[in-house]
Design an enzyme around this catalytic site. Structure first.
Site, PDB file in Angstrom:
ATOM      1  N   SER A  37       0.822  -1.221   0.000  1.00 52.83           N
ATOM      2  CA  SER A  37       0.000   0.000   0.000  1.00 52.83           C
ATOM      3  C   SER A  37       0.849   1.261   0.000  1.00 52.83           C
ATOM      4  O   SER A  37       1.695   1.442   0.867  1.00 52.83           O
ATOM      5  CB  SER A  37      -0.871   0.057   1.257  1.00 52.83           C
ATOM      6  OG  SER A  37      -1.794  -0.969   1.261  1.00 52.83           O
ATOM      7  N   HIS A  68      -3.232   0.779  -4.997  1.00 54.81           N
ATOM      8  CA  HIS A  68      -2.631  -0.339  -5.737  1.00 54.81           C
ATOM      9  C   HIS A  68      -2.932  -0.195  -7.228  1.00 54.81           C
ATOM     10  O   HIS A  68      -4.070   0.043  -7.612  1.00 54.81           O
ATOM     11  CB  HIS A  68      -3.178  -1.673  -5.237  1.00 54.81           C
ATOM     12  CG  HIS A  68      -2.686  -2.061  -3.875  1.00 54.81           C
ATOM     13  ND1 HIS A  68      -1.704  -3.001  -3.684  1.00 54.81           N
ATOM     14  CD2 HIS A  68      -3.023  -1.605  -2.656  1.00 54.81           C
ATOM     15  CE1 HIS A  68      -1.474  -3.122  -2.391  1.00 54.81           C
ATOM     16  NE2 HIS A  68      -2.259  -2.289  -1.741  1.00 54.81           N
ATOM     17  N   GLU A  93      -9.907  -9.437   0.853  1.00 54.98           N
ATOM     18  CA  GLU A  93     -10.711  -9.102  -0.332  1.00 54.98           C
ATOM     19  C   GLU A  93     -11.651 -10.247  -0.704  1.00 54.98           C
ATOM     20  O   GLU A  93     -12.510 -10.074  -1.575  1.00 54.98           O
ATOM     21  CB  GLU A  93      -9.801  -8.776  -1.516  1.00 54.98           C
ATOM     22  CG  GLU A  93      -9.052  -7.457  -1.333  1.00 54.98           C
ATOM     23  CD  GLU A  93      -8.082  -7.171  -2.469  1.00 54.98           C
ATOM     24  OE1 GLU A  93      -8.537  -6.697  -3.509  1.00 54.98           O
ATOM     25  OE2 GLU A  93      -6.873  -7.447  -2.300  1.00 54.98           O
ATOM     26  N   ALA A 120       2.827  -2.197   4.460  1.00 52.04           N
ATOM     27  CA  ALA A 120       2.646  -1.177   5.490  1.00 52.04           C
ATOM     28  C   ALA A 120       2.204  -1.907   6.751  1.00 52.04           C
ATOM     29  O   ALA A 120       1.492  -2.902   6.675  1.00 52.04           O
ATOM     30  CB  ALA A 120       1.567  -0.190   5.050  1.00 52.04           C
ATOM     31  N   SER A 219      -1.055  -8.630   5.271  1.00 48.56           N
ATOM     32  CA  SER A 219      -0.592  -9.217   4.005  1.00 48.56           C
ATOM     33  C   SER A 219       0.698 -10.007   4.223  1.00 48.56           C
ATOM     34  O   SER A 219       1.035 -10.367   5.349  1.00 48.56           O
ATOM     35  CB  SER A 219      -0.351  -8.096   2.983  1.00 48.56           C
ATOM     36  OG  SER A 219       0.746  -7.304   3.371  1.00 48.56           O
ATOM     37  N   ASN A 242       1.995   3.583  11.338  1.00 47.15           N
ATOM     38  CA  ASN A 242       1.228   4.066  12.491  1.00 47.15           C
ATOM     39  C   ASN A 242       1.605   3.229  13.707  1.00 47.15           C
ATOM     40  O   ASN A 242       2.156   2.136  13.560  1.00 47.15           O
ATOM     41  CB  ASN A 242      -0.286   3.922  12.213  1.00 47.15           C
ATOM     42  CG  ASN A 242      -0.656   2.495  11.848  1.00 47.15           C
ATOM     43  OD1 ASN A 242      -0.425   2.054  10.709  1.00 47.15           O
ATOM     44  ND2 ASN A 242      -1.181   1.758  12.788  1.00 47.15           N
ATOM     45  N   HIS A 254      -6.963   4.328   7.121  1.00 47.15           N
ATOM     46  CA  HIS A 254      -6.211   4.010   5.905  1.00 47.15           C
ATOM     47  C   HIS A 254      -5.561   5.279   5.361  1.00 47.15           C
ATOM     48  O   HIS A 254      -4.471   5.231   4.785  1.00 47.15           O
ATOM     49  CB  HIS A 254      -7.150   3.383   4.862  1.00 47.15           C
ATOM     50  CG  HIS A 254      -6.437   2.844   3.655  1.00 47.15           C
ATOM     51  ND1 HIS A 254      -5.435   1.900   3.736  1.00 47.15           N
ATOM     52  CD2 HIS A 254      -6.575   3.121   2.336  1.00 47.15           C
ATOM     53  CE1 HIS A 254      -4.996   1.637   2.520  1.00 47.15           C
ATOM     54  NE2 HIS A 254      -5.670   2.360   1.648  1.00 47.15           N
TER      55      HIS A 254
HETATM   56  N1  HPA Z   1      -2.806  -2.985  11.485  1.00 48.04           N
HETATM   57  C1  HPA Z   1      -2.961  -3.784  10.402  1.00 48.04           C
HETATM   58  N2  HPA Z   1      -2.531  -3.476   9.206  1.00 48.04           N
HETATM   59  C2  HPA Z   1      -1.917  -2.296   9.044  1.00 48.04           C
HETATM   60  C3  HPA Z   1      -1.727  -1.395  10.108  1.00 48.04           C
HETATM   61  C4  HPA Z   1      -2.202  -1.774  11.402  1.00 48.04           C
HETATM   62  O1  HPA Z   1      -2.059  -1.049  12.390  1.00 48.04           O
HETATM   63  N3  HPA Z   1      -1.071  -0.324   9.601  1.00 48.04           N
HETATM   64  C5  HPA Z   1      -0.885  -0.555   8.279  1.00 48.04           C
HETATM   65  N4  HPA Z   1      -1.390  -1.749   7.937  1.00 48.04           N
END
Ligand code: HPA
Length: 281
Positions: A37, A68, A93, A120, A219, A242, A254
């Site tokens: 992502s 994507h 998905e 991510a 993922s 994050n 997101h």
């Molecule tokens: N949790 C799950 N998937 C993620 C997160 C998260 O905090 N941050 C980015 N993808």
């Protein structure tokens, strides 16, 4: 296809997809990069690109996640023949894990030996901050599924693949040295996969910490399981976007994930390029 229904025909589908690709490309990449992502921009840096849209590829699923691009980019980056997957498929998905890992089997059949997976993730480890890059040292499959469930086709790999060195030590060392060479600090840690698509609860994150996870995401784990079964080398790089739920007071979105990847993107691209420079083919 419904979750966990077995496709006994993967091998011939892989052959069909590979035949389609081989008619269109003029390089033989030994390195593939799956971009997570918000990290898709690296695909724009590829020299002499041949682009194949997923929608044109026989047997390929399509990802509908924002950020994507849904295409394969073959070409050259830092003098290495590579193929980039701009966009991956997620278990949440609705695809089976066998379906979301189909592209990894295609990459293997195309001759790829090193799979670089990126994603991510949210930090569980309080020594990490949004914007950090984490070399994945190992993973915990907490998705409650597995891409290898079903009858095993020995042509694809072992029934019981070893996962001891799933994130190949040699490539982790190369990645750390590359980061050091260009002055980008990196973390290293264990990635835990939840199925999503909701972000985790604070209680789930406390559990994940007790279980030994440093970062959490939705993922990568299925792809790495299939890469291990296929005896590919793997390097995993996670962009901490994050702090995970409950680690600080902030709510998760997101939008925040995509905004952080935008900020980290240039470091991420520099690191991947430096890693490619360090690799001896
Ligand atoms: N949790 C799950 N998937 C993620 C997160 C998260 O905090 N941050 C980015 N993808």
């Amino acid at each position: 296809m419904l979750n966990n229904i077995v496709d006994n025909n993967i091998f011939s589908k892989v052959e069909e997809t590979v035949a389609y690709i081989q008619k269109r490309i003029n390089n033989e990449p030994k390195i593939a990069i799956i971009l997570g992502s918000g990290l898709g921009e690296l695909g724009e840096e590829v020299k002499n690109p041949t682009i194949i849209e997923y929608k044109d590829l026989p047997n390929f699923p399509i990802s509908e996640v924002e950020g994507h691009k849904n295409r394969l980019v073959f070409g050259n980056l830092e003098n290495k023949d590579i193929v980039i997957m701009q966009g991956r498929f997620h278990y949440y998905e609705g695809y089976s894990q066998s379906e979301i890992t189909f592209p990894v089997r295609v990459l293997k059949k195309l001759g790829v030996e090193l799979l670089i997976v990126t994603n991510a993730s949210g930090a569980i480890n309080t020594n990490f901050s949004p914007g950090n890059l984490m070399i994945i040292s190992d993973h915990i499959n907490f998705s409650f599924s597995n891409p290898l469930i079903g009858k095993n086709d020995n042509r694809l790999g072992a029934r019981f693949p070893d996962m001891t060195d799933a994130y190949t030590k040699k490539y982790r060392e190369i990645a750390k040295q590359s980061a050091y060479n260009i002055g980008i600090p990196v973390k290293e840690g264990v990635y835990m996969m939840f199925s999503g698509p909701n972000y985790e609860t604070p209680a789930e994150i406390r559990m994940a910490r007790i279980l030994g996870a440093d970062a959490v995401g939705m993922s990568t784990v299925p792809e790495v399981i299939v890469a291990s079964q296929s005896e590919m080398n793997v390097l995993g790089i996670s962009c901490i976007t994050n702090m995970a739920a409950g680690v600080c007071d902030k709510k998760l979105s997101h939008k925040e994930v995509i905004e952080t990847t935008k900020k980290v993107k240039s470091n991420f691209i520099k690191l991947i390029k430096e890693i490619l420079i360090s690799l001896i083919e």
